[in-house]
Design an enzyme around this catalytic site. Structure first.
Site, short mmCIF file in Angstrom:
data_model
loop_
_atom_site.label_atom_id
_atom_site.label_comp_id
_atom_site.label_asym_id
_atom_site.label_seq_id
_atom_site.Cartn_x
_atom_site.Cartn_y
_atom_site.Cartn_z
N ARG A 1 0.82 -1.22 0.00
CA ARG A 1 0.00 0.00 0.00
C ARG A 1 0.86 1.28 0.00
NH1 ARG A 1 -3.90 -0.53 4.93
NH2 ARG A 1 -1.98 -1.35 5.87
N ILE B 1 -24.19 5.44 10.43
CA ILE B 1 -24.24 4.17 9.71
C ILE B 1 -23.55 3.05 10.47
CG2 ILE B 1 -23.64 3.03 7.54
CD1 ILE B 1 -25.92 5.12 7.44
N GLY B 2 -22.57 3.38 11.33
CA GLY B 2 -21.98 2.30 12.12
C GLY B 2 -20.64 2.61 12.72
N ASP C 1 -25.89 -4.68 7.03
CA ASP C 1 -25.45 -3.86 5.90
C ASP C 1 -25.34 -4.67 4.63
OD1 ASP C 1 -25.26 -1.56 7.40
OD2 ASP C 1 -23.14 -1.80 7.85
N HIS D 1 -16.83 10.47 2.51
CA HIS D 1 -15.62 10.15 1.77
C HIS D 1 -14.81 11.39 1.42
CE1 HIS D 1 -18.24 6.64 1.18
NE2 HIS D 1 -17.12 5.96 1.23
#
Length: 770
Positions: A16, A435-436, A603, A698
């Site tokens: 990465r 959302i979580g 989800d 994002h």
């Protein structure tokens, strides 16, 4: 002689490296030149790896700092006017502004690349769109490659696919009408590449695997006729398709003004005959025979037989390649030092897949005996995998046989469930939630790494994670949310976390795959029957619920997303594997309910991603996918509220199936599209409750309260306010706490302002049924 080539290589780096460089640049730790230098080093390493693997033509232009579609937007100068580009070159500052947004402007919309988990930045078009060569990156990379002695095969997104995958930003405008104005710029690009000594350009037109309207197919013929007009100076063109078959267009494609075609024989092996019959004598045919979407070793004997048949039919004009870009696979299996040898021998990552391509090329050119040892090794690995007792779990198979229709059905209709849930939770209208996930801080990662290495024990790790849960609950109390989450501090990834606790999965150390920008995932490998030996989340959620009187959602990943975001076994139908996953999730849902958790989110962001690319295949997929979700969610009482979350997909064409999933609440991404994605839910009259995202997580940009309120106003125009929830687009793990707190405070303020305007209460007395 058969040539070998590659359609694209993973750009993120085996460890990465690109992710780390990008995020260092975005933090301000390195300047633009340092970022470019690191990227150049990575490109050179990847070209060398491909050359050493035995690949004849190596892709150049497959690298992107964020996304290949955004690369084309920059190259073509198709920058939306709101970014104020004018006639200037598109540098990295503007490039990242389009991808990530700025303080003044939101990011461009992002959605899934066909049926993959890769996301691309959606081009935007209107009557004022103008095209010109506006970026030098591609030409600089070609010069880099040639300086290293690399024979470059340049990769471009084709004009039809670029326009087709974009969006119009003004009513009544037809983006296909831009084809005639973009083609001269493509001609200029090709002429510049020819001047740089490029012999072949791979021009990707994957939109051809979709159900295209006639005017788009006519545009295809016109486009390539223009690119090949008398007087045009250009390299040879290899038109590439992948992810599905294009056999229905074989006649049209064989007559196209290009020098070669690439077809995907992994996803659509039956299309080969349509191309072999009457294939033009002046064209090469590239066969994608090594799967670029999965990690299993190929059956080299079977593949070689297919290649030999094509080679004989076409008198040697066959090229050998992976099915698609290897962007969708991890980089190098040689880095996996901890995988069990038995399972490791079943696998091939990108580097190994290129070696398979090279082996097949030698076999095609030199004969089967030249690669006998490699054929025998591959055959032995596949035989061992088929016969391994680790693959089959009799208990799982028996449970599948016992499933009945009632196992995929809630006890009561939604209207009855909704009334019982309102009585239980007493939520206000427009309830707020997230959302979580919450930020995965350095402290969380350090604790997880220390636990994995054995540097801290179970109790110390437990307390570290409980401390993070206390922090998350405390911040939600201060912010004033209505439904809480525990923050998912203990989870590395929404699929990997669950896979680690299920039989049938195995995991890698460095099996990273790019999802978008610098975001990478490490898909687990689902090799055998799935079985849940014990609860996976119950104690974490039970602890979080003990800290507050507000309801805390149990957070699970659904069976279709577990399937789609894993590398999945290929020895049984995917529908059977999905049901195995559904039963494991169902057991967890039931255990959460027994622990007193009343709201459970399952989800399914990959639900639409699994949709076949051909509409004729949709009904079969939707039938088994919906069934799998309902099996996972239907074992609970009426007053237990089931949520699901979906993101970055177009849903309008499958809304009946989404409604048939019978989730009480669905949350979806809508902020980047300015609520456009919600229109279909209004037209369809979606029957249950829905939370359209009002905050794009994002992007580092934090919208103002008024901007979120405007989005909610738009939502109220298509959805009854009594059905609406208020939430971000997605989980918040990639953001930092100061960003999150500010954004959620503004989101709560927006919900309260809208409640006041609508004359409803903040007190949590609950709304009356619609």
């Amino acid at each position: 002689m058969a040539l070998t080539h590659n359609l694209g290589f993973p750009r993120i780096g085996a460890r990465r490296e690109l992710k780390q460089a990008l995020e260092a640049h975005w933090r301000g730790d390195i300047d633009e030149q340092e970022l470019k230098d690191r990227a150049a080093t990575l490109r050179q390493r990847h070209w060398s790896v491909q050359r050493e693997a035995g690949i004849d033509l190596i892709p150049v232009g497959d690298f992107a700092f964020y996304d290949q579609m955004l690369n084309m937007t920059a190259l073509l100068g198709a920058v939306p006017a709101r970014y104020g580009a004018g006639g200037e070159e598109v540098g990295l500052g503007l490039y990242f502004a389009m991808a990530r947004g700025t303080a003044a402007q939101p990011a461009m919309e992002m959605t899934k690349w066909f049926d993959t988990n890769y996301h691309y930045i959606v081009p935007e078009f209107d009557a004022n769109t103008r095209f010109r060569i506006a970026s030098q990156q591609l030409f600089e990379e070609v010069a880099e490659a040639r300086a290293l002695g690399i024979v470059p095969k340049v990769v471009l997104i084709g004009p039809l696919t670029y326009l087709y995958l974009g969006k119009e930003t003004e009513p009544g405008f037809d983006r296909l009408g831009l084809l005639d104005s973009v083609l001269p710029v493509y001609r200029d690009i090709l002429a510049r590449l020819a001047a740089l000594g490029v012999e072949w350009v791979q021009i990707d037109e994957p939109c051809l695997v979709l159900d295209l309207e006639d005017d788009w197919l006519e545009g295809l013929e016109r486009a390539y006729a223009v690119l090949s007009e008398t007087g045009s100076v250009r390299p040879k063109l290899l038109l590439a398709t992948y992810f599905e078959g294009v056999g229905a267009h074989a006649g049209r494609l064989k007559e196209l003004a290009v020098e070669g075609l690439h077809i995907d024989l992994c996803r659509a092996p039956d299309q080969l005959d349509a191309f072999l019959e009457g294939y033009p004598a002046d064209k090469v045919l590239s066969l994608g025979v090594i799967d670029g979407r999965n990690v299993w070793r190929a059956d080299l004997s079977q593949v070689l037989a297919t290649l030999v048949r094509a080679q004989v039919s076409l008198a040697g004009r066959v090229w050998v390649a992976p099915s698609c870009s290897l962007l969708h696979c991890p980089v190098d299996l040689d880095l996996e030092t901890r995988l069990e040898p038995e399972i490791r021998d079943w696998l091939a990552f990108s580097v190994q897949k290129l070696r398979e391509v090279s082996i097949l090329g030698r076999g095609l050119n030199q004969g089967e005996d030249a690669i006998r040892a490699e054929l025998d090794a591959a055959d032995g690995a596949r035989r061992e995998r088929r016969e391994s007792p680790r693959i089959h779990n009799p208990a799982t198979q028996a449970r599948l046989q016992r499933l009945t229709p009632d196992d995929a059905r809630r006890a009561s209709p939604f209207a009855i469930r909704r009334e019982k849930q309102q009585q239980r939770f007493r939520l206000p209208d427009l309830p707020t939630t997230t959302i979580g996930s919450f930020p995965q801080t350095p402290e969380i990662r350090q604790a997880r790494a220390a636990f994995r290495k054995g540097e801290i024990g179970n109790l110390e790790y437990l307390e570290a994670m409980r401390s993070e849960i206390r922090l998350a609950i405390g911040k939600q109390e201060e912010i004033g949310l209505d439904v809480f989450v525990h923050g998912e501090a203990e989870r590395n990834d929404m699929v990997e976390y669950f896979g680690e606790q299920l039989y049938g999965y195995v995991f890698t150390e460095n099996g990273w795959v790019q999802s978008y920008g610098s975001r990478c995932v490490k898909p687990p490998i689902l090799y055998g029957d799935v079985y849940r030996p014990e609860p996976m989340t119950v104690e974490w959620i039970r602890y979080a619920q003990s800290l507050t009187e507000k309801p805390v959602k149990g957070m699970l990943t659904g069976p279709i997303t577990m399937l789609m975001w894993s590398f999945v076994r290929d020895d049984q139908p995917r529908s059977a594997t999905a049901l195995q996953l559904a039963l494991a999730i169902r057991d967890e849902v039931v255990d959460l309910e027994r622990a007193g958790i009343g709201i459970i989110q399952i989800d399914e962001p990959a639900f639409r991603e699994g949709l076949p690319l051909k509409r004729t295949d949709w009904s079969t997929y939707l039938e088994w996918a919906v069934r799998a979700f309902r099996v996972s969610s239907s074992g609970v009482r009426d007053d237990t509220q089931i949520h699901t979350h979906m993101c970055y997909s177009e849903f309008n064409d499958i809304l009946p199936a989404i409604a048939d999933m019978e989730a009480d609440v669905i949350t979806i991404e809508t902020s980047r599209s300015r609520m456009e994605l919600l229109d279909g839910f209004g037209q369809f009259k979606y029957p249950n409750e829905i939370g359209p995202g009002v905050y794009d997580i994002h992007s580092p940009r934090i919208p103002e309260t008024g901007e979120m309120l405007e989005l909610l106003d738009r939502a109220c125009q298509v959805i009854d306010p009594r059905q609406l929830w208020v939430n971000p687009d997605c989980g918040l793990k990639t953001r930092n706490w100061p960003e999150v707190v500010t954004a959620l405070e503004r989101m709560v303020d927006a919900a309260r302002a809208l409640r006041a305007r609508l004359g409803t209460s903040d007190s949590g007395t609950g709304a009356s049924p619609a």
